[in-house]
Motif scaffolding. Structure first.
Motif, PDB file in Angstrom:
ATOM      1  N   LEU A 165       0.827  -1.212   0.000  1.00  0.00           N
ATOM      2  CA  LEU A 165       0.000   0.000   0.000  1.00  0.00           C
ATOM      3  C   LEU A 165       0.857   1.256   0.000  1.00  0.00           C
ATOM      4  N   GLN A 166       1.961   1.241   0.738  1.00  0.00           N
ATOM      5  CA  GLN A 166       2.867   2.389   0.744  1.00  0.00           C
ATOM      6  C   GLN A 166       3.549   2.561  -0.611  1.00  0.00           C
ATOM      7  N   ILE A 167       3.859   1.451  -1.270  1.00  0.00           N
ATOM      8  CA  ILE A 167       4.455   1.517  -2.609  1.00  0.00           C
ATOM      9  C   ILE A 167       3.498   2.209  -3.577  1.00  0.00           C
ATOM     10  N   LEU A 168       2.225   1.840  -3.520  1.00  0.00           N
ATOM     11  CA  LEU A 168       1.241   2.427  -4.427  1.00  0.00           C
ATOM     12  C   LEU A 168       1.050   3.924  -4.186  1.00  0.00           C
ATOM     13  N   GLN A 169       1.438   4.400  -3.010  1.00  0.00           N
ATOM     14  CA  GLN A 169       1.354   5.833  -2.691  1.00  0.00           C
ATOM     15  C   GLN A 169       2.705   6.538  -2.843  1.00  0.00           C
ATOM     16  N   HIS A 170       3.725   5.808  -3.277  1.00  0.00           N
ATOM     17  CA  HIS A 170       5.075   6.369  -3.360  1.00  0.00           C
ATOM     18  C   HIS A 170       5.179   7.360  -4.524  1.00  0.00           C
ATOM     19  N   SER A 171       6.095   8.300  -4.393  1.00  0.00           N
ATOM     20  CA  SER A 171       6.263   9.332  -5.423  1.00  0.00           C
ATOM     21  C   SER A 171       6.679   8.755  -6.773  1.00  0.00           C
ATOM     22  N   TYR A 172       7.314   7.576  -6.790  1.00  0.00           N
ATOM     23  CA  TYR A 172       7.715   6.960  -8.059  1.00  0.00           C
ATOM     24  C   TYR A 172       6.501   6.636  -8.928  1.00  0.00           C
ATOM     25  N   LEU A 173       5.355   6.416  -8.278  1.00  0.00           N
ATOM     26  CA  LEU A 173       4.130   6.094  -9.008  1.00  0.00           C
ATOM     27  C   LEU A 173       3.124   7.240  -8.944  1.00  0.00           C
ATOM     28  N   ALA A 174       3.600   8.437  -8.589  1.00  0.00           N
ATOM     29  CA  ALA A 174       2.694   9.580  -8.407  1.00  0.00           C
ATOM     30  C   ALA A 174       1.984   9.948  -9.704  1.00  0.00           C
ATOM     31  N   SER A 175       2.704   9.963 -10.815  1.00  0.00           N
ATOM     32  CA  SER A 175       2.068  10.230 -12.108  1.00  0.00           C
ATOM     33  C   SER A 175       1.840   8.903 -12.818  1.00  0.00           C
ATOM     34  N   PRO A 176       0.630   8.635 -13.298  1.00  0.00           N
ATOM     35  CA  PRO A 176       0.333   7.349 -13.928  1.00  0.00           C
ATOM     36  C   PRO A 176       1.227   7.104 -15.147  1.00  0.00           C
ATOM     37  N   PRO A 177       1.888   5.955 -15.208  1.00  0.00           N
ATOM     38  CA  PRO A 177       2.694   5.652 -16.397  1.00  0.00           C
ATOM     39  C   PRO A 177       1.798   5.418 -17.603  1.00  0.00           C
ATOM     40  N   SER A 178       2.331   5.653 -18.774  1.00  0.00           N
ATOM     41  CA  SER A 178       1.562   5.545 -20.013  1.00  0.00           C
ATOM     42  C   SER A 178       1.391   4.086 -20.430  1.00  0.00           C
ATOM     43  N   ALA A 179       0.142   3.615 -20.419  1.00  0.00           N
ATOM     44  CA  ALA A 179      -0.137   2.245 -20.856  1.00  0.00           C
ATOM     45  C   ALA A 179       0.183   2.072 -22.340  1.00  0.00           C
ATOM     46  N   GLN A 180      -0.198   3.061 -23.151  1.00  0.00           N
ATOM     47  CA  GLN A 180       0.013   2.955 -24.592  1.00  0.00           C
ATOM     48  C   GLN A 180       1.498   2.901 -24.918  1.00  0.00           C
ATOM     49  N   GLU A 181       2.280   3.768 -24.285  1.00  0.00           N
ATOM     50  CA  GLU A 181       3.719   3.793 -24.536  1.00  0.00           C
ATOM     51  C   GLU A 181       4.364   2.474 -24.128  1.00  0.00           C
ATOM     52  N   ALA A 182       3.974   1.951 -22.979  1.00  0.00           N
ATOM     53  CA  ALA A 182       4.559   0.704 -22.494  1.00  0.00           C
ATOM     54  C   ALA A 182       4.205  -0.470 -23.404  1.00  0.00           C
ATOM     55  N   LYS A 183       2.940  -0.582 -23.775  1.00  0.00           N
ATOM     56  CA  LYS A 183       2.517  -1.705 -24.605  1.00  0.00           C
ATOM     57  C   LYS A 183       3.110  -1.623 -26.002  1.00  0.00           C
ATOM     58  N   ASP A 184       3.219  -0.414 -26.531  1.00  0.00           N
ATOM     59  CA  ASP A 184       3.844  -0.251 -27.845  1.00  0.00           C
ATOM     60  C   ASP A 184       5.309  -0.678 -27.800  1.00  0.00           C
ATOM     61  N   GLU A 185       5.990  -0.361 -26.711  1.00  0.00           N
ATOM     62  CA  GLU A 185       7.398  -0.769 -26.586  1.00  0.00           C
ATOM     63  C   GLU A 185       7.522  -2.284 -26.560  1.00  0.00           C
ATOM     64  N   ILE A 186       6.644  -2.961 -25.803  1.00  0.00           N
ATOM     65  CA  ILE A 186       6.720  -4.418 -25.725  1.00  0.00           C
ATOM     66  C   ILE A 186       6.420  -5.039 -27.093  1.00  0.00           C
ATOM     67  N   ARG A 187       5.461  -4.473 -27.805  1.00  0.00           N
ATOM     68  CA  ARG A 187       5.161  -4.988 -29.154  1.00  0.00           C
ATOM     69  C   ARG A 187       6.394  -4.843 -30.055  1.00  0.00           C
ATOM     70  N   ARG A 188       7.062  -3.699 -29.979  1.00  0.00           N
ATOM     71  CA  ARG A 188       8.256  -3.487 -30.810  1.00  0.00           C
ATOM     72  C   ARG A 188       9.366  -4.472 -30.416  1.00  0.00           C
ATOM     73  N   LEU A 189       9.562  -4.668 -29.129  1.00  0.00           N
ATOM     74  CA  LEU A 189      10.624  -5.561 -28.662  1.00  0.00           C
ATOM     75  C   LEU A 189      10.357  -7.010 -29.074  1.00  0.00           C
ATOM     76  N   ARG A 190       9.108  -7.382 -29.219  1.00  0.00           N
ATOM     77  CA  ARG A 190       8.761  -8.767 -29.569  1.00  0.00           C
ATOM     78  C   ARG A 190       8.874  -9.049 -31.068  1.00  0.00           C
ATOM     79  N   THR A 191       8.993  -8.019 -31.887  1.00  0.00           N
ATOM     80  CA  THR A 191       9.059  -8.235 -33.340  1.00  0.00           C
ATOM     81  C   THR A 191      10.496  -8.567 -33.754  1.00  0.00           C
TER      82      THR A 191
END
Length: 297
Positions: free
Chosen positions: A271-297
């Motif tokens: 619970l403290q991790i989920l409130q930590h400043s490292y996760l304060a701004s939501p990471p981009s789902a689209q950017e992350a998934k696009d990167e994984i798709r590129r890495l898998r090709t």
């Protein structure tokens, strides 16, 4: 074609400590599944294998979450013809949902690391999964990239709950994978398995972001772990000197320090991790998934 229960077996798609994972088709629904089949040698060599498979099924029947693999079928003693000569054996099996886009580990081994944004995204999904698992009264106890998979939407799924244990009673056995096992597993007769999950997840985040583990094992005979415990500033200085491209923000360093804290009583919670400043701004789902798709090709 071989079959077991209501599942026709197509081909082997993976392996584990107890045997193989086989692609199967359900005759009732037509759904593709992953069937965990222990080897006969392992079954004969250890009475623990059927208990671990049963434990995994029992835990998974309780857990219903997008980050957790879905159980499809289980039989503690199924009839199985294992070769073309009709040799019949009896074996337990566990059928699970098919997760099509591979392991996090396989991609890391091939490509080295993820970008920090992608690491943050999948770390957040890992934490969401752990928060749910712990809220249902269980700890996973084998968190590692090999047990994290990409589903059809490139979201994270946690697998392999053989070592999962209730949180109601303190755990005592040393289980999991060296490199991810928390130090208290080795030293304390009774430990909090949820804190051990946090430690393993900290190692996972470090590996996703850097492409290498922080140490070999969390034991006093590992000089890298000893160095981390004795002088965090010097540890990080050495990391950044060897790899100037790894994440170096204060938030990243603070989170890793608190997740890999040797004293479980002082370790950060999910619970403290989920409130930590490292996760304060939501990471981009689209950017992350696009990167994984590129890495898998």
């Amino acid at each position: 074609m071989r079959s077991i229960g209501e599942f026709s077996l197509v081909r082997e798609i993976g392996d584990g400590f107890s045997g193989s994972v086989v692609l199967g088709n359900c005759s009732r629904s037509g759904r593709q599944v992953a069937v965990k089949l222990p080897s006969q040698a392992k079954l004969l060599g250890s009475s623990k294998i059927p208990k671990l498979i049963a434990n995994e099924f029992e835990v998974l029947t309780v857990l219903k979450h997008p980050r957790v693999v879905e159980p499809i079928g289980y039989n503690p003693r199924a009839e199985f013809f294992r070769n073309g000569q009709g040799e019949k054996v009896w074996t337990p099996y566990l059928a699970l949902e098919m997760i099509p886009n591979g392991e996090v580990c396989a991609l890391l081994c091939e490509k080295g690391r993820f970008s920090e944004e992608t690491s943050r995204f999948y770390f957040l999904q890992l934490m969401e999964g752990l928060q749910y698992i712990h809220s249902q009264g269980f700890a996973h106890r084998d968190i590692k990239p090999e047990n994290m998979m990409f589903d059809s939407n490139f979201d994270l799924k946690l697998i392999d709950f053989a070592f999962a244990t209730p949180l109601a009673a303190a755990a005592s056995s040393v289980v999991g994978t060296p490199g991810y096992i928390s130090p208290e597993m080795y030293t304390q007769p009774n430990y909090d398995p949820s804190a051990s999950d946090v430690f393993a997840a900290g190692v996972v985040l470090f590996i996703m972001a850097k492409g290498a583990p922080p140490f070999n094992e969390a034991r006093r005979n590992d000089p890298h772990f000893v160095g981390f415990c004795r002088n965090r500033a010097r540890f990080w200085e050495g990391q950044f000197k060897k790899d100037p491209d790894m994440p170096s923000s204060q938030a990243f360093v603070d989170l890793i320090d608190r997740m890999l804290e040797p004293d479980p009583a002082k370790r950060i919670t999910v619970l403290q991790i989920l409130q930590h400043s490292y996760l304060a701004s939501p990471p981009s789902a689209q950017e992350a998934k696009d990167e994984i798709r590129r890495l898998r090709t």
